[in-house]
Write an enzyme that holds these catalytic residues in place. Structure first.
Site, PDB file in Angstrom:
ATOM      1  N   THR A 111     -32.371 -11.176  -8.611  1.00 29.58           N
ATOM      2  CA  THR A 111     -31.541 -12.374  -8.758  1.00 29.58           C
ATOM      3  C   THR A 111     -31.108 -12.944  -7.426  1.00 29.58           C
ATOM      4  OG1 THR A 111     -30.743 -11.676 -10.935  1.00 29.58           O
ATOM      5  CG2 THR A 111     -29.354 -13.217  -9.721  1.00 29.58           C
ATOM      6  N   SER A 137     -36.703  -5.958 -10.028  1.00 28.48           N
ATOM      7  CA  SER A 137     -36.515  -4.516  -9.875  1.00 28.48           C
ATOM      8  C   SER A 137     -37.030  -3.742 -11.079  1.00 28.48           C
ATOM      9  CB  SER A 137     -35.036  -4.193  -9.633  1.00 28.48           C
ATOM     10  OG  SER A 137     -34.258  -4.449 -10.782  1.00 28.48           O
ATOM     11  N   THR A 174     -30.708  -5.995  -9.652  1.00 30.03           N
ATOM     12  CA  THR A 174     -29.707  -5.012 -10.071  1.00 30.03           C
ATOM     13  C   THR A 174     -30.115  -4.204 -11.292  1.00 30.03           C
ATOM     14  OG1 THR A 174     -28.533  -6.654 -11.420  1.00 30.03           O
ATOM     15  CG2 THR A 174     -27.824  -6.399  -9.116  1.00 30.03           C
ATOM     16  N   ASP A 175     -31.197  -4.602 -11.972  1.00 32.42           N
ATOM     17  CA  ASP A 175     -31.556  -3.921 -13.219  1.00 32.42           C
ATOM     18  C   ASP A 175     -31.765  -2.426 -13.026  1.00 32.42           C
ATOM     19  OD1 ASP A 175     -31.373  -6.203 -14.723  1.00 32.42           O
ATOM     20  OD2 ASP A 175     -33.525  -6.599 -14.793  1.00 32.42           O
TER      21      ASP A 175
END
Length: 325
Positions: free
Chosen positions: A11, A52, A84-85
């Site tokens: 993101t 990610s 961030t996943d």
């Protein structure tokens, strides 16, 4: 010598969710107010622009190798920007193999760069400050978002959209960035690094399944697992319980592969000898299942796969979880 900033995807690099082109590391850094004025020299490099969720163990270990060479050449610390996943998993993988005193900092963003209240620039500035800080040396891999410094060992993504999504439920953050100053208030235990890299074929073969236990779970999904995977992590109820009818199946699997017991709750430890009913933690441990301690299921899977790829035997795996769990 300054800080190495390695840009992946995520993101933080997606301008508006519609454009295919992602921001480069240089563009991400250029959009950070106060970064130039900080006086911290940056070496910015693009690694691979992928979400990610599409990263692999091998790719993350390649990033570690690149960062390790930079530190050996004099870099004070490393920052990686990524999605961030999977941030909590990649951070723990890196922490397990990172051999240096120099900080390895991971950061990202919950909001896109063009969104109102975009958090990426502030997160990058805080991450660079932590990577350059003497106070953060020896902390291993840490995650920095929302001006908080979290140990890779404890951090979790706890919300799907909130900018304050990252927390360490069992411990709280290690520290904070306040008025540009890095304040480390706690220290996380550090252990000898595990082997990184090695034979890619062994890493590929060391596949670890994750089974989340649910109401009336009979384990039918585990049928044939022994032919496709080298290990299993079980995310049990509460303190490490499963339905009684599932326990014999897990015991049978434990005779042929390491099976690690964790809790699906998100914080706290599994127990060892408080309950004794069929499917309880004591019953499962008697059947050969390995105690995962405080490790959550996702991090337990990372540790187990790395151990299997290194050729660790069952007793060595149990010892590693006793030490790190």
């Amino acid at each position: 010598m300054g800080v190495l900033l390695l840009a992946l995807g995520g993101t933080i690099s997606v301008p508006d969710g519609k454009r295919a082109a992602r921001l480069s590391g240089a563009e991400i850094a250029a959009a950070v107010p106060g970064l130039t004025e900080s006086g911290i020299a940056l070496d910015v490099r693009d690694v691979r622009a992928v979400p990610s969720g599409s990263l692999t163990f091998a790719q993350v270990l390649d990033v570690v190798a690149l960062a390790s060479r930079a530190v050996a050449d004099g870099a004070d610390g490393v920052v990686v920007t990524q999605g961030t996943d999977t941030l909590e998993e990649t951070a723990f993988l890196i922490d397990l193999v990172w051999p240096h005193e120099a900080p390895f900092v991971l950061t990202g963003a919950m909001r896109q760069p063009t969104a109102a209240g975009a958090d990426g620039p502030a997160n990058v500035l805080a991450a660079v400050r932590v990577a350059a800080a003497r106070e953060a040396r020896g902390a291993g891999a840490v995650v920095v978002l929302n001006d908080e410094v979290h140990a890779a060992r404890w951090v979790r993504k706890t919300h799907s959209t909130n900018p304050g999504a990252f927390a360490s439920p069992s411990t709280g953050p290690l520290g904070h960035v306040v008025e540009g100053r890095v304040r480390i208030l706690l220290t996380a235990p550090r252990h000898a690094p595990l082997p990184a890299g090695g034979d890619p074929a062994r890493l590929e073969a060391a596949r670890v399944a994750l089974h989340v236990v649910t109401l009336e779970d009979d384990g039918a999904q585990l049928e044939g697992l022994g032919t496709t995977h080298a290990g299993l992590v079980v995310a049990g109820f509460g303190v490490g319980h499963v339905p009684g009818m599932l326990a014999p199946r897990l015991g049978a699997l434990a005779e042929h592969m390491p099976v690690v017991l964790t809790s699906r709750t998100g914080s706290g430890s599994v127990l060892r000898h408080t309950y004794n009913a069929p499917g309880s933690e004591a019953d499962l441990l008697r059947r050969g299942v390995i105690d995962g301690g405080f490790l959550d299921p996702y991090k337990a899977r990372v540790l187990l796969r790395l151990l299997l790829a290194a050729g660790a035997a069952r007793d060595d795996i149990a010892e590693a979880f006793a030490l790190r769990g």
